[in-house]
Scaffold this motif. Structure first.
Motif, PDB file in Angstrom:
ATOM      1  N   THR A 146       0.859  -1.187   0.000  1.00 14.69           N
ATOM      2  CA  THR A 146       0.000   0.000   0.000  1.00 14.69           C
ATOM      3  C   THR A 146       0.892   1.233   0.000  1.00 14.69           C
ATOM      4  OG1 THR A 146      -0.118   0.195   2.414  1.00 14.69           O
ATOM      5  CG2 THR A 146      -1.765  -1.230   1.347  1.00 14.69           C
ATOM      6  N   VAL A 147       0.281   2.411  -0.215  1.00 20.25           N
ATOM      7  CA  VAL A 147       1.048   3.654  -0.258  1.00 20.25           C
ATOM      8  C   VAL A 147       1.739   3.900   1.083  1.00 20.25           C
ATOM      9  CG1 VAL A 147       0.878   6.163  -0.499  1.00 20.25           C
ATOM     10  CG2 VAL A 147      -0.428   4.675  -2.030  1.00 20.25           C
ATOM     11  N   THR A 148       1.078   3.564   2.183  1.00 27.29           N
ATOM     12  CA  THR A 148       1.680   3.816   3.496  1.00 27.29           C
ATOM     13  C   THR A 148       2.923   2.960   3.743  1.00 27.29           C
ATOM     14  OG1 THR A 148       0.109   2.230   4.471  1.00 27.29           O
ATOM     15  CG2 THR A 148      -0.479   4.582   4.541  1.00 27.29           C
ATOM     16  N   ASP A 149       3.080   1.884   2.965  1.00 26.79           N
ATOM     17  CA  ASP A 149       4.262   1.026   3.115  1.00 26.79           C
ATOM     18  C   ASP A 149       5.512   1.653   2.509  1.00 26.79           C
ATOM     19  OD1 ASP A 149       2.781  -0.910   4.413  1.00 26.79           O
ATOM     20  OD2 ASP A 149       2.354  -2.027   2.549  1.00 26.79           O
ATOM     21  N   LEU A 150       5.375   2.791   1.820  1.00 27.16           N
ATOM     22  CA  LEU A 150       6.539   3.425   1.205  1.00 27.16           C
ATOM     23  C   LEU A 150       7.558   3.872   2.253  1.00 27.16           C
ATOM     24  CD1 LEU A 150       4.886   5.592  -1.612  1.00 27.16           C
ATOM     25  CD2 LEU A 150       6.070   3.392  -1.843  1.00 27.16           C
ATOM     26  N   GLY A 172       1.908  12.015  -0.889  1.00 26.36           N
ATOM     27  CA  GLY A 172       2.448  11.939   0.465  1.00 26.36           C
ATOM     28  C   GLY A 172       1.640  12.766   1.442  1.00 26.36           C
ATOM     29  N   ASP A 173       1.171  13.941   1.016  1.00 27.06           N
ATOM     30  CA  ASP A 173       0.387  14.803   1.904  1.00 27.06           C
ATOM     31  C   ASP A 173      -0.944  14.147   2.238  1.00 27.06           C
ATOM     32  OD1 ASP A 173      -0.357  17.499   3.109  1.00 27.06           O
ATOM     33  OD2 ASP A 173      -1.887  17.338   1.547  1.00 27.06           O
ATOM     34  N   HIS A 174      -1.576  13.515   1.246  1.00 29.56           N
ATOM     35  CA  HIS A 174      -2.875  12.896   1.508  1.00 29.56           C
ATOM     36  C   HIS A 174      -2.735  11.718   2.473  1.00 29.56           C
ATOM     37  CE1 HIS A 174      -7.026  11.672   0.763  1.00 29.56           C
ATOM     38  NE2 HIS A 174      -6.565  10.421   0.669  1.00 29.56           N
ATOM     39  N   TYR A 175      -1.684  10.928   2.302  1.00 28.46           N
ATOM     40  CA  TYR A 175      -1.486   9.753   3.154  1.00 28.46           C
ATOM     41  C   TYR A 175      -0.653  10.053   4.401  1.00 28.46           C
ATOM     42  CZ  TYR A 175      -3.504   6.560  -0.313  1.00 28.46           C
ATOM     43  OH  TYR A 175      -4.360   5.882  -1.157  1.00 28.46           O
ATOM     44  N   LYS A 243      -9.968  16.968  -3.018  1.00 30.54           N
ATOM     45  CA  LYS A 243      -9.134  18.045  -2.485  1.00 30.54           C
ATOM     46  C   LYS A 243      -8.470  18.841  -3.601  1.00 30.54           C
ATOM     47  CE  LYS A 243      -7.916  15.456   1.717  1.00 30.54           C
ATOM     48  NZ  LYS A 243      -6.785  14.869   2.495  1.00 30.54           N
ATOM     49  N   ARG A 244      -8.135  18.148  -4.671  1.00 26.87           N
ATOM     50  CA  ARG A 244      -7.416  18.781  -5.787  1.00 26.87           C
ATOM     51  C   ARG A 244      -8.209  18.532  -7.070  1.00 26.87           C
ATOM     52  NH1 ARG A 244      -2.303  20.043  -3.802  1.00 26.87           N
ATOM     53  NH2 ARG A 244      -1.873  19.075  -1.784  1.00 26.87           N
ATOM     54  N   PRO A 245      -9.162  19.427  -7.381  1.00 33.17           N
ATOM     55  CA  PRO A 245     -10.128  19.158  -8.464  1.00 33.17           C
ATOM     56  C   PRO A 245      -9.525  19.055  -9.853  1.00 33.17           C
ATOM     57  CG  PRO A 245     -10.322  21.414  -7.620  1.00 33.17           C
ATOM     58  CD  PRO A 245      -9.415  20.692  -6.696  1.00 33.17           C
ATOM     59  N   PHE A 246      -8.275  19.492 -10.054  1.00 36.03           N
ATOM     60  CA  PHE A 246      -7.682  19.368 -11.382  1.00 36.03           C
ATOM     61  C   PHE A 246      -7.021  18.010 -11.582  1.00 36.03           C
ATOM     62  CE2 PHE A 246      -7.523  24.116 -10.906  1.00 36.03           C
ATOM     63  CZ  PHE A 246      -8.593  24.335 -11.756  1.00 36.03           C
TER      64      PHE A 246
END
Length: 451
Positions: A146-150, A172-175, A243-246
């Protein structure tokens, strides 16, 4: 009395000549005006249809060999074959941020940027080109699922200051990944790819299309070396897009890179960002319209040359645009919409009917006015004929003197009527000829009586 009456005749003749001269001057002025209008029309037509050099657009397309650079290079070739009005000059640049800076300086006319690139007020959109996909590629033996395992592995990320570098830290900011506890290295993709294959690092983060040639070569080399690679899913891509619509959500399909032993092994959710083509607001609308037309009307040709061209699309205005559309691109997209005349056919038809009635009424009034002028001129002519008849029957010089006075008075009356548009210039010309004839009749009769 005879001498006094006779002395008035030259003055009346001068008035006749003056009125006649004025009519000639008016006709000459009208002829000159029509001649100038004709010359101007011919000159304007020749200027509009003159041989013109093609308009050249310089486009900042990103790094040499990148997807955007290769796609725009193919567009340049298609434009060269299908347009006599436009030429493209493709310029390699560092990234979207530099492209915006070059646009602001006027050094380029259009540019490829990401939809989340900050822009200034005078930047306008042309078309959406293709999506760049967020990709976290790991070695199969890496302890990360998962991303958190980075936080447990070594990862290569795009170089400092690049769009890809900022994208990594969006994830990284989201997780809430702890930047100080992670083992990451910012470096170019080709270096990171070599380290991943050699086992010096465990993972590689990149933002690029799924048809990017360096990316495809990475998986080809891994297959040749029997190195198993897999993708980490960005499972919360929809939440990131809130959070980031683009940013948008995307899916990396199973077997996108290899099929026998599919990579990825299953459909993988992730985030994506669109690459868009933009220009300045002051760039010639006809040039942008022609560029947009070539890209869309020859998309099959482009797709055969470069697969990513199949993703070229018009911006979806219903979802909001990162930048407003350029008027030239808008003109092409609206080509199938009903024109102003089509949309307003009924009120325009009513307006034309009313205008026709008004013009008919005006023509009728003018016709009555001209008829009235002719009738009045006819009355004066009949008076002249009556004077001529009396002159031919006169036996005394005094009678002729009185007729000369009447002749002079009629002339004065008609000159005033000409001045006030009660008679036309043409009617006055006819009157003046008859007036001269009557005057000669009186003079002849006067000489006959004297002898």
């Amino acid at each position: 009395m005879s001498k006094k009456a006779a002395s008035r005749v030259p003055i009346d003749t001068a008035a006749v000549n003056a009125a006649s001269q004025q009519g000639k001057s008016n006709r000459l002025f009208a002829f000159i005006a029509l001649f100038i209008l004709a010359i101007s029309s011919v000159g304007g037509w020749l200027w509009l249809n003159r041989e013109q050099e093609p308009y050249t657009l310089t486009i900042g397309a990103g790094p040499f060999g990148s997807d955007a650079f290769n796609l725009l290079s193919e567009v340049r070739q298609v434009v060269l074959r299908h347009s006599d009005e436009l030429r493209l000059n493709i310029k390699s640049t560092r990234d979207g941020s530099q492209n915006i800076a070059l646009l602001n300086k006027g050094e380029i006319d259009a540019a490829v940027i990401r939809s989340d690139t900050p822009v200034v007020a005078d930047v306008r959109g042309v078309a959406e080109l293709y999506p760049d996909v967020f990709q976290i590629i790991v070695r199969d033996d890496a302890p990360a699922f998962t991303v958190t395992d980075l936080t447990n592995i070594q990862i290569s990320v795009p170089e400092y200051g690049s769009d890809g570098f900022r994208s990594f830290w969006v994830i990284g900011d989201h997780y809430d990944l702890p930047i100080d506890q992670m083992r990451w290295k910012a470096e170019p993709f080709n270096i990171g790819a070599k380290k991943l294959l050699s086992g010096q690092i465990d993972a590689l983060f990149t933002v690029r299309s799924l048809r990017d040639m360096p990316l495809i070569r990475l998986f080809e080399d891994a297959q040749l070396k029997s190195i198993k690679l897999r993708y980490l899913p960005i499972a919360q891509a929809e939440a990131i897009a809130l959070k980031r619509p683009f940013l948008t959500t995307a899916n990396i399909p199973k077997g996108a890179f290899t099929g026998a032993t599919p990579v990825p092994g299953h459909d993988t959710p992730t985030s994506a960002v669109k690459r868009i083509l933009v220009t300045r607001a002051d760039v010639d609308p006809e040039a942008i319209r022609e560029l947009t037309r070539i890209m869309f009307e020859n998309r099959l040709d482009l797709t055969i040359r470069f697969a990513l061209a199949s993703a070229i699309s018009a911006p979806d205005e219903t979802r909001g645009l990162s930048v407003p559309l350029h008027e030239g691109a808008q003109a092409f997209y609206n080509r199938d919409q009903p024109s102003f005349v089509q949309e307003n056919a009924e009120p325009l038809a009513l307006g034309v009917t009313v205008l026709t009635l008004l013009l008919s009424g005006l023509f009728a009034l003018r016709s009555r006015f001209v008829s009235s002028q002719k009738n009045k001129a006819d009355i004066y002519n009949y008076q002249l004929l009556d004077i001529q008849k009396q002159a031919m029957l006169a036996d005394e010089a005094d009678e002729l003197d009185l007729l000369k006075v009447d002749l002079s008075n009629i002339l004065q009356t008609v000159v005033i009527a000409l001045d006030t548009d009660e008679v036309t210039d043409e009617s006055f010309q006819s009157f003046s000829l008859l007036w001269d004839a009557v005057r000669e009749t009186i003079n002849d009769r006067y000489r006959q009586i004297k002898t």
